[in-house]
Design a protein around this motif. Structure first.
Motif, PDB file in Angstrom:
ATOM      1  N   LEU A 113       0.837  -1.190   0.000  1.00 28.14           N
ATOM      2  CA  LEU A 113       0.000   0.000   0.000  1.00 28.14           C
ATOM      3  C   LEU A 113       0.876   1.245   0.000  1.00 28.14           C
ATOM      4  O   LEU A 113       2.092   1.148  -0.183  1.00 28.14           O
ATOM      5  N   CYS A 114       0.287   2.411   0.196  1.00 25.61           N
ATOM      6  CA  CYS A 114       1.032   3.670   0.142  1.00 25.61           C
ATOM      7  C   CYS A 114       0.814   4.441   1.435  1.00 25.61           C
ATOM      8  O   CYS A 114      -0.243   5.045   1.652  1.00 25.61           O
ATOM      9  N   HIS A 115       1.821   4.413   2.293  1.00 26.85           N
ATOM     10  CA  HIS A 115       1.737   5.061   3.590  1.00 26.85           C
ATOM     11  C   HIS A 115       3.114   5.647   3.917  1.00 26.85           C
ATOM     12  O   HIS A 115       4.053   5.532   3.136  1.00 26.85           O
ATOM     13  N   SER A 116       3.243   6.250   5.086  1.00 24.19           N
ATOM     14  CA  SER A 116       4.513   6.883   5.456  1.00 24.19           C
ATOM     15  C   SER A 116       5.578   5.870   5.824  1.00 24.19           C
ATOM     16  O   SER A 116       6.774   6.209   5.898  1.00 24.19           O
ATOM     17  N   VAL A 117       5.192   4.628   6.125  1.00 26.77           N
ATOM     18  CA  VAL A 117       6.119   3.515   6.295  1.00 26.77           C
ATOM     19  C   VAL A 117       5.599   2.362   5.446  1.00 26.77           C
ATOM     20  O   VAL A 117       4.485   2.427   4.914  1.00 26.77           O
ATOM     21  N   GLU A 118       6.393   1.309   5.305  1.00 24.17           N
ATOM     22  CA  GLU A 118       5.941   0.148   4.555  1.00 24.17           C
ATOM     23  C   GLU A 118       4.634  -0.365   5.159  1.00 24.17           C
ATOM     24  O   GLU A 118       4.566  -0.668   6.354  1.00 24.17           O
ATOM     25  N   SER A 119       3.598  -0.461   4.336  1.00 22.94           N
ATOM     26  CA  SER A 119       2.285  -0.881   4.815  1.00 22.94           C
ATOM     27  C   SER A 119       1.712  -1.907   3.849  1.00 22.94           C
ATOM     28  O   SER A 119       1.843  -1.771   2.629  1.00 22.94           O
ATOM     29  N   LEU A 120       1.084  -2.923   4.414  1.00 31.95           N
ATOM     30  CA  LEU A 120       0.567  -4.034   3.628  1.00 31.95           C
ATOM     31  C   LEU A 120      -0.945  -4.148   3.774  1.00 31.95           C
ATOM     32  O   LEU A 120      -1.523  -3.750   4.786  1.00 31.95           O
ATOM     33  N   GLY A 121      -1.566  -4.709   2.755  1.00 31.51           N
ATOM     34  CA  GLY A 121      -2.963  -5.112   2.829  1.00 31.51           C
ATOM     35  C   GLY A 121      -3.042  -6.605   2.643  1.00 31.51           C
ATOM     36  O   GLY A 121      -2.170  -7.221   2.021  1.00 31.51           O
ATOM     37  N   PHE A 122      -4.080  -7.223   3.191  1.00 26.88           N
ATOM     38  CA  PHE A 122      -4.232  -8.675   3.127  1.00 26.88           C
ATOM     39  C   PHE A 122      -5.564  -9.032   2.481  1.00 26.88           C
ATOM     40  O   PHE A 122      -6.600  -8.454   2.797  1.00 26.88           O
ATOM     41  N   ARG A 123      -5.502 -10.019   1.601  1.00 26.26           N
ATOM     42  CA  ARG A 123      -6.691 -10.539   0.918  1.00 26.26           C
ATOM     43  C   ARG A 123      -6.838 -12.012   1.297  1.00 26.26           C
ATOM     44  O   ARG A 123      -5.953 -12.829   0.996  1.00 26.26           O
ATOM     45  N   VAL A 124      -7.931 -12.349   1.966  1.00 27.18           N
ATOM     46  CA  VAL A 124      -8.199 -13.719   2.395  1.00 27.18           C
ATOM     47  C   VAL A 124      -9.193 -14.329   1.417  1.00 27.18           C
ATOM     48  O   VAL A 124     -10.301 -13.813   1.236  1.00 27.18           O
TER      49      VAL A 124
END
Length: 307
Positions: free
Chosen positions: A138-149
């Motif tokens: 994703l796009c944030h101020s630090v490394e950020s993830l999204g999860f798809r289950v």
């Protein structure tokens, strides 16, 4: 599938909203996964339907404190409770070092095996329950993830009247046909599962995004989600604050749900600046995407199987 929100605030806890944590419960088994673990998560667990010994995995979206400060304490408490089954934790780079440092300086020793896997864009794993989890950047101020289950395709509806008409008597053969298998009747007649069941149904898709501003990665993960969880930290009138901190407004979360053709949107990670006025965030999102709900601490949302 059921989502239970243990914390729905942003940045700092308030009397009404703890910081980020969401549990995803598997059907019938009581087993569950935890997504993010802000400070105080284990206190919210005490008020939830979740049991410590049923926690199977933890997924961390990013390393901001309101998403991870509760993790060392939760792990220490799990050990103090005498639980010895292994636990897997998945999250961005730096997660292992964070936990090792806390444990070193607090002299914390766990009584169970802890698997910490640092993951990134494109990672995927299929778990014993059959669900596949994929992650994206994703796009944030630090490394950020999204999860798809993702749930695998489910068997179509079984029609016992069709089976009976083909000469299959009720009993163990019905279970085999429901699973799509083939049975051979005493006279040699062959009946296939597809002869007495509807086509397979698509599996459910639940997407939980970490902190993010609008970006292609979020849209890709959310595509076709039955249930989408998206931050809605700010109102549109405070968009300059959203851009500065690389968060999303409620309207932007709703727009992404609309473009992704999601079934339902749940907004969370609400700034405490709107305490007592959170319904403004919900109204803003619903103006763009009517199938929107707002999470509060202790709320739950089901994702039912496809008909």
């Amino acid at each position: 599938m059921e989502l239970y929100f243990l914390g729905t605030g942003a940045g700092a806890p308030s009397k009404e909203r703890n910081v980020s944590a969401v549990g995803l419960r598997q059907p019938r088994t009581g087993r569950w996964w935890l997504f993010d673990c802000g400070e105080g998560t284990q206190h919210r667990m005490a008020e939830s339907p979740f049991k410590w010994n049923r926690l199977e995995a933890v997924f961390i979206t990013h390393l901001h404190g309101d998403h991870v400060f509760g993790l060392p304490g939760l792990l220490a408490s799990r050990s103090l409770l005498g639980l010895t089954s292994p636990l897997a934790i998945f999250g961005p780079s730096g997660l292992r070092g964070y936990l090792e440092s806390v444990f070193q300086f607090t002299d914390t020793h766990l009584g169970f095996a802890l698997e910490v896997e640092e993951i990134g864009d494109g990672w995927a794993r299929t778990f014993a329950c059959g669900w596949t989890v994929r992650c994206g950047k994703l796009c944030h101020s630090v490394e950020s993830l999204g999860f798809r289950v993702e749930e695998p395709p489910q068997p179509g509806r079984f029609h016992p009247d069709k089976a009976l008409a083909l000469g299959v008597e009720p009993g163990p053969a019905y279970a085999r046909l429901k699973r799509g298998e083939t049975v051979v009747l005493p006279g040699g007649r062959i009946v296939a599962g597809r002869d007495v069941t509807d086509p397979p149904r698509p599996g459910r898709r639940v997407v939980l995004l970490g902190d993010t501003e609008p970006c292609t990665g979020a849209l890709t993960l959310a595509e076709g989600a039955d249930l989408l969880v998206h931050e809605a930290t700010f109102l549109s009138r405070d968009e300059p604050l959203a851009r500065r901190s690389r968060h999303s407004t409620a309207a932007e979360a709703a727009d992404l749900a609309r473009r992704a053709k999601a079934g339902k949107l749940v907004i969370t990670h609400l700034s405490p600046r709107y305490a007592g006025r959170e319904l403004e965030l919900l109204a803003e999102a619903r103006a763009v995407f009517p199938a929107t709900e707002m999470a509060i601490d202790g709320s739950s949302f089901r994702c039912d199987p496809h008909p």
